[in-house]
Design an enzyme around this catalytic site. Structure first.
Site, PDB file in Angstrom:
ATOM      1  N   ALA A   8       0.849  -1.202   0.000  1.00 11.87           N
ATOM      2  CA  ALA A   8       0.000   0.000   0.000  1.00 11.87           C
ATOM      3  C   ALA A   8       0.877   1.242   0.000  1.00 11.87           C
ATOM      4  O   ALA A   8       0.550   2.249   0.620  1.00 11.87           O
ATOM      5  CB  ALA A   8      -0.928  -0.024   1.212  1.00 11.87           C
ATOM      6  N   GLY A  12       1.049   1.240  -5.108  1.00 12.78           N
ATOM      7  CA  GLY A  12      -0.134   0.453  -4.748  1.00 12.78           C
ATOM      8  C   GLY A  12      -1.333   1.350  -4.463  1.00 12.78           C
ATOM      9  O   GLY A  12      -2.442   1.120  -4.972  1.00 12.78           O
ATOM     10  N   HIS A 175      12.273  -4.180 -18.839  1.00 13.60           N
ATOM     11  CA  HIS A 175      11.877  -2.920 -18.190  1.00 13.60           C
ATOM     12  C   HIS A 175      13.089  -2.388 -17.405  1.00 13.60           C
ATOM     13  O   HIS A 175      13.108  -2.374 -16.180  1.00 13.60           O
ATOM     14  CB  HIS A 175      10.687  -3.176 -17.256  1.00 13.60           C
TER      15      HIS A 175
HETATM   16  P1  NAI Z   1       6.828   2.049  -1.555  1.00 12.43           P
HETATM   17  O1  NAI Z   1       7.988   1.881  -0.643  1.00 12.43           O
HETATM   18  O2  NAI Z   1       6.089   3.343  -1.529  1.00 12.43           O
HETATM   19  O3  NAI Z   1       5.752   0.900  -1.248  1.00 12.43           O
HETATM   20  C1  NAI Z   1       6.103  -0.440  -1.108  1.00 12.43           C
HETATM   21  C2  NAI Z   1       5.191  -1.019  -0.025  1.00 12.43           C
HETATM   22  O4  NAI Z   1       5.417  -2.431   0.016  1.00 12.43           O
HETATM   23  C3  NAI Z   1       5.473  -0.457   1.373  1.00 12.43           C
HETATM   24  O5  NAI Z   1       4.295   0.101   1.920  1.00 12.43           O
HETATM   25  C4  NAI Z   1       5.941  -1.680   2.147  1.00 12.43           C
HETATM   26  O6  NAI Z   1       5.556  -1.677   3.511  1.00 12.43           O
HETATM   27  C5  NAI Z   1       5.263  -2.805   1.374  1.00 12.43           C
HETATM   28  N1  NAI Z   1       5.857  -4.118   1.614  1.00 12.43           N
HETATM   29  C6  NAI Z   1       7.161  -4.452   1.734  1.00 12.43           C
HETATM   30  N2  NAI Z   1       7.283  -5.769   1.964  1.00 12.43           N
HETATM   31  C7  NAI Z   1       6.035  -6.282   1.971  1.00 12.43           C
HETATM   32  C8  NAI Z   1       5.512  -7.591   2.152  1.00 12.43           C
HETATM   33  N3  NAI Z   1       6.296  -8.648   2.364  1.00 12.43           N
HETATM   34  N4  NAI Z   1       4.174  -7.746   2.109  1.00 12.43           N
HETATM   35  C9  NAI Z   1       3.342  -6.696   1.907  1.00 12.43           C
HETATM   36  N5  NAI Z   1       3.785  -5.431   1.729  1.00 12.43           N
HETATM   37  C10 NAI Z   1       5.114  -5.233   1.768  1.00 12.43           C
HETATM   38  O7  NAI Z   1       7.327   1.718  -3.029  1.00 12.43           O
HETATM   39  P2  NAI Z   1       6.614   2.106  -4.409  1.00 12.43           P
HETATM   40  O8  NAI Z   1       7.136   3.390  -4.876  1.00 12.43           O
HETATM   41  O9  NAI Z   1       5.153   1.895  -4.280  1.00 12.43           O
HETATM   42  O10 NAI Z   1       7.230   0.988  -5.379  1.00 12.43           O
HETATM   43  C11 NAI Z   1       6.886  -0.369  -5.203  1.00 12.43           C
HETATM   44  C12 NAI Z   1       7.666  -1.259  -6.155  1.00 12.43           C
HETATM   45  O11 NAI Z   1       7.227  -1.017  -7.479  1.00 12.43           O
HETATM   46  C13 NAI Z   1       9.174  -1.016  -6.166  1.00 12.43           C
HETATM   47  O12 NAI Z   1       9.862  -2.233  -6.281  1.00 12.43           O
HETATM   48  C14 NAI Z   1       9.383  -0.161  -7.397  1.00 12.43           C
HETATM   49  O13 NAI Z   1      10.689  -0.261  -7.907  1.00 12.43           O
HETATM   50  C15 NAI Z   1       8.362  -0.766  -8.310  1.00 12.43           C
HETATM   51  N6  NAI Z   1       7.938   0.056  -9.438  1.00 12.43           N
HETATM   52  C16 NAI Z   1       7.718  -0.582 -10.617  1.00 12.43           C
HETATM   53  C17 NAI Z   1       7.260   0.089 -11.717  1.00 12.43           C
HETATM   54  C18 NAI Z   1       7.000  -0.657 -12.989  1.00 12.43           C
HETATM   55  O14 NAI Z   1       6.719  -0.037 -14.013  1.00 12.43           O
HETATM   56  N7  NAI Z   1       7.050  -1.980 -12.994  1.00 12.43           N
HETATM   57  C19 NAI Z   1       7.020   1.538 -11.668  1.00 12.43           C
HETATM   58  C20 NAI Z   1       7.245   2.119 -10.366  1.00 12.43           C
HETATM   59  C21 NAI Z   1       7.678   1.378  -9.288  1.00 12.43           C
END
Ligand code: NAI
Length: 308
Positions: A8, A12, A175
């Site tokens: 979240a 998310g 990507h």
């Molecule tokens: P963020 O740090 O804001 O959110 C990640 C969330 O995952 C945090 O709230 C964290 O507590 C939660 N989390 C961590 N371990 C967990 C687990 N075991 N179970 C449930 N929740 C857990 O990061 P953000 O900016 O939302 O990015 C998330 C991911 O998406 C990153 O790996 C980022 O590199 C990737 N990303 C991918 C894109 C794409 O086009 N494929 C584009 C932008 C981001």
């Protein structure tokens, strides 16, 4: 229909916001490992219903996978994002363990679930989710090319002074900043090839800016982006839930298509209630095909880290 979003955080929660505004899911579950975060964001989102007029029911939970039972789709955004100067590939150590356990937990409660994997390095995380769950390949979709293609259209729209909606442009391959392949020679503006409208230098500049699109934002913001990533993830989910059969570039498991096997890479596919269907063949030039194999080699090297 029920949609689950794991993680979240920035991406998310933005995905959730996009979905509820369009009433895509009757039920939406936000799950996070950090105590209270998903509950809080779910309540915050739900409190916008009176203003935005949506009907989706939103639930936030801390690590309670039973609450995700019978989901049609899950978007996996859990993990760490990159900081300025980092590549997506540097996230593998932390994110691989997270994505594997999240995918397995989701499958326990929703045996027919379709996965949309967002966590980076996304192609490798998508491959890992497929291997860990063993579900048919059409039910694992890596979201990355959809975002990269939107960024490609943004760069083209600036140069052409065009509406992004009038552009057709695809980014295929991995990507990653150096693995993605913006197909500039295939891009059109209302059926007119953009290569007829732009000089070679302008085309090269657009390709370059597209490839570093994510890194540019990370340097500006201090962490990776979320608005366009959230909109891209939501568009993929909507095409599944509403069975829209829209064409997206998605990271899917290749079985000889585009000359590659046993790898997840971005290619054009149709997305509908079955997950992804029908890889759309493209007539690639020799240099584009070479770039695709080079991209595959880099992603394959990353995949090998999973077994080390
Ligand atoms: P963020 O740090 O804001 O959110 C990640 C969330 O995952 C945090 O709230 C964290 O507590 C939660 N989390 C961590 N371990 C967990 C687990 N075991 N179970 C449930 N929740 C857990 O990061 P953000 O900016 O939302 O990015 C998330 C991911 O998406 C990153 O790996 C980022 O590199 C990737 N990303 C991918 C894109 C794409 O086009 N494929 C584009 C932008 C981001």
């Amino acid at each position: 229909m029920k949609v689950t979003i794991v993680g979240a955080g920035a991406v998310g929660a933005t995905t959730a916001d996009n979905l509820i505004r369009r009433n895509v899911a009757e039920e939406l579950v936000l799950l996070d490992i950090k105590e209270g975060v998903a509950e809080g964001k779910a309540q915050d989102l739900a409190q916008s219903a009176a203003l935005l007029g949506f009907e989706s029911k939103i639930l936030g939970v801390t690590n309670d996978y039973a609450a995700t039972a019978n989901s049609t789709v899950a978007v996996i955004t859990s993990g760490i994002p990159r900081k300025p100067g980092m590549t997506r590939e540097e996230l593998i150590g932390t994110n691989a363990a997270i994505v594997k356990s999240v995918a397995e937990n989701l499958l326990k409660y929703s045996p027919d679930i379709i996965f949309v994997v967002v966590s980076n390095p996304m192609d490798t995380m998508t491959y890992l989710a497929l291997k860990a769950t063993g579900v048919p390949r059409n039910r694992i979709i890596g979201m990355g090319g959809t975002l990269d293609s939107a960024r490609f259209k943004y760069q083209l729209s600036l140069k052409l002074n065009a509406s992004p909606a009038d552009l057709n442009a695809l980014v295929i391959g991995g990507h990653g900043d150096t693995t993605m392949i913006p197909l500039i020679k295939h891009a059109t503006w209302n059926s007119v090839p953009v290569s007829q409208l732009l000089t070679e230098e302008e085309q090269a500049e657009i390709v370059q800016k597209t490839m570093v699109g994510g890194a540019t934002l990370t340097a500006l913001i201090g962490t990776s982006a979320w608005y366009a990533p959230g909109a891209s993830s939501a568009a993929v989910v909507e095409s599944i839930v509403r069975n829209q059969n829209k064409l997206f570039t998605a990271s899917v498991y290749l079985n000889g298509e585009f000359g590659e096997s046993d790898i997840n890479l971005g290619v054009p596919v149709l997305i509908n209630k079955h997950g992804w269907e029908k890889i759309i063949p493209l007539k690639l030039s020799t240099s584009e095909q070479e770039a695709f194999h080079k991209s595959a080699a880099a992603v394959r090297a990353m995949n090998q880290v999973l077994t080390e």
